[in-house]
Design a protein around this motif. Structure first.
Motif, short mmCIF file in Angstrom:
data_model
loop_
_atom_site.label_atom_id
_atom_site.label_comp_id
_atom_site.label_asym_id
_atom_site.label_seq_id
_atom_site.Cartn_x
_atom_site.Cartn_y
_atom_site.Cartn_z
N VAL A 89 6.20 -5.64 -12.33
CA VAL A 89 6.96 -4.91 -11.31
C VAL A 89 6.45 -5.26 -9.91
N CYS A 90 5.17 -5.01 -9.66
CA CYS A 90 4.62 -5.28 -8.32
C CYS A 90 3.10 -5.22 -8.38
N SER A 91 2.46 -5.67 -7.31
CA SER A 91 1.00 -5.61 -7.22
C SER A 91 0.55 -4.15 -7.08
N THR A 92 -0.66 -3.89 -7.52
CA THR A 92 -1.21 -2.53 -7.48
C THR A 92 -2.08 -2.34 -6.25
N PRO A 93 -1.83 -1.28 -5.46
CA PRO A 93 -2.75 -0.99 -4.35
C PRO A 93 -4.08 -0.51 -4.93
N ILE A 94 -5.18 -1.07 -4.43
CA ILE A 94 -6.48 -0.74 -5.02
C ILE A 94 -7.39 0.03 -4.06
N LEU A 95 -7.43 -0.37 -2.80
CA LEU A 95 -8.36 0.27 -1.86
C LEU A 95 -7.76 1.43 -1.08
N HIS A 96 -6.62 1.20 -0.46
CA HIS A 96 -6.06 2.22 0.45
C HIS A 96 -5.04 3.07 -0.29
N THR A 97 -5.54 4.04 -1.03
CA THR A 97 -4.65 4.83 -1.89
C THR A 97 -4.56 6.30 -1.50
N THR A 98 -5.27 6.69 -0.44
CA THR A 98 -5.39 8.12 -0.09
C THR A 98 -4.05 8.80 0.11
N HIS A 99 -3.15 8.22 0.88
CA HIS A 99 -1.88 8.89 1.18
C HIS A 99 -0.75 8.46 0.26
N LEU A 100 -1.10 7.73 -0.77
CA LEU A 100 -0.07 7.24 -1.68
C LEU A 100 0.35 8.32 -2.67
N THR A 101 1.65 8.47 -2.84
CA THR A 101 2.18 9.33 -3.90
C THR A 101 3.21 8.50 -4.66
N TRP A 102 3.59 9.00 -5.82
CA TRP A 102 4.64 8.30 -6.58
C TRP A 102 5.90 8.17 -5.72
N GLN A 103 6.23 9.25 -5.00
CA GLN A 103 7.46 9.26 -4.19
C GLN A 103 7.49 8.15 -3.14
N ASN A 104 6.35 7.85 -2.50
CA ASN A 104 6.36 6.83 -1.44
C ASN A 104 5.77 5.49 -1.89
N SER A 105 5.59 5.34 -3.20
CA SER A 105 4.97 4.10 -3.70
C SER A 105 5.96 2.94 -3.75
N ASN A 106 5.41 1.73 -3.67
CA ASN A 106 6.23 0.52 -3.74
C ASN A 106 6.87 0.38 -5.13
N ILE A 107 6.14 0.78 -6.16
CA ILE A 107 6.68 0.62 -7.51
C ILE A 107 7.91 1.51 -7.72
N ARG A 108 7.87 2.73 -7.18
CA ARG A 108 9.05 3.60 -7.34
C ARG A 108 10.23 3.03 -6.56
N ASN A 109 9.95 2.51 -5.36
CA ASN A 109 11.00 1.90 -4.56
C ASN A 109 11.63 0.72 -5.31
N LYS A 110 10.76 -0.12 -5.91
CA LYS A 110 11.26 -1.29 -6.65
C LYS A 110 12.11 -0.89 -7.85
#
Length: 223
Positions: A89-110
């Motif tokens: 699907v897409c690359s995984t964010p590894i370092l900068h994950t603090t403000h990431l949620t499923w709703q605003n993630s690249n994978i959900r968008n894709k």
């Protein structure tokens, strides 16, 4: 290259126009050489299909048809409709994950709307002779989205806690995390269990076969 489709209907027309053709026939139309196999040409089928459908994203981290909100995924199946591979699907964010949620993630968008394009994938069939099937649009049901979100939450929590090296492809019901890089020498920074920076191979999110099989079964009424 095909002109960028201006609507879902036009995109599906493009799909209809290539259904039933072999990969070598489509490559000839695009003036692209057909490789003998995919060992050194992993993304070749996807790129060929993108050419015929007028996809615009290339390798950018956005949907293939951003203006339509649609992601393109080719999926190798056998003559019985059995899915043969997991789907990147897409690359995984590894370092900068603090403000990431499923709703605003690249994978959900894709995965918010996907154009699935089945392609014959049996290794016994030469690459040049493999046929392209009928493309179709898919949006996750609320249950499917719930399963993806659950897996994403659990995997991202492990990454945040510095447990990335403990995650295996068996984790997750429908999503899995796997190394994704050109070779084993490619590394990136991640947090270790004590908050220290460690070097790991980049990771990618993949949809498990059990999940994509369900999508194919629903679409083509397979048992």
């Amino acid at each position: 290259m095909q002109a960028t489709p201006q609507s879902e209907a036009q995109l599906l027309e493009y799909c209809e126009a290539i259904a039933g053709y072999s990969l070598s026939e489509l490559a000839d139309m695009a003036n692209i050489e057909t490789p003998e196999n995919l060992r050194k040409n992993k993304g070749w089928v996807g790129q060929l299909i993108e050419w015929h459908l007028g996809a615009t994203a290339g390798s950018k981290p956005e949907q293939d048809f951003k203006h339509l909100g649609i992601e393109l995924k080719t999926i190798p199946i056998d003559s019985q409709g059995k899915v043969l591979e997991t789907t990147f699907v897409c690359s995984t964010p590894i370092l900068h994950t603090t403000h990431l949620t499923w709703q605003n993630s690249n994978i959900r968008n894709k995965l918010s709307k996907v154009l699935w394009l089945p392609v014959q994938g049996e290794r016994t069939i030469p690459l040049s002779e493999r046929l392209v099937g009928n493309g179709f649009l898919w949006t996750a049901s609320s249950l499917q989205e719930q399963l993806m979100q659950q897996d994403w939450d659990e995997l991202m929590e492990k990454i945040a806690l510095g447990k990335i090296e403990q995650i295996s492809a068996r984790d997750g019901q429908v999503l899995q995390l796997r190394p994704k890089a050109a070779n084993g020498q490619v590394v990136t920074d991640a947090y270790g269990e004590n908050g220290e920076l460690i070097k790991v191979r980049p990771r990618g999110f993949y949809l498990k076969k059990v999940f994509t099989q369900e999508i194919i079964n629903q679409q083509f009424n397979l048992i």
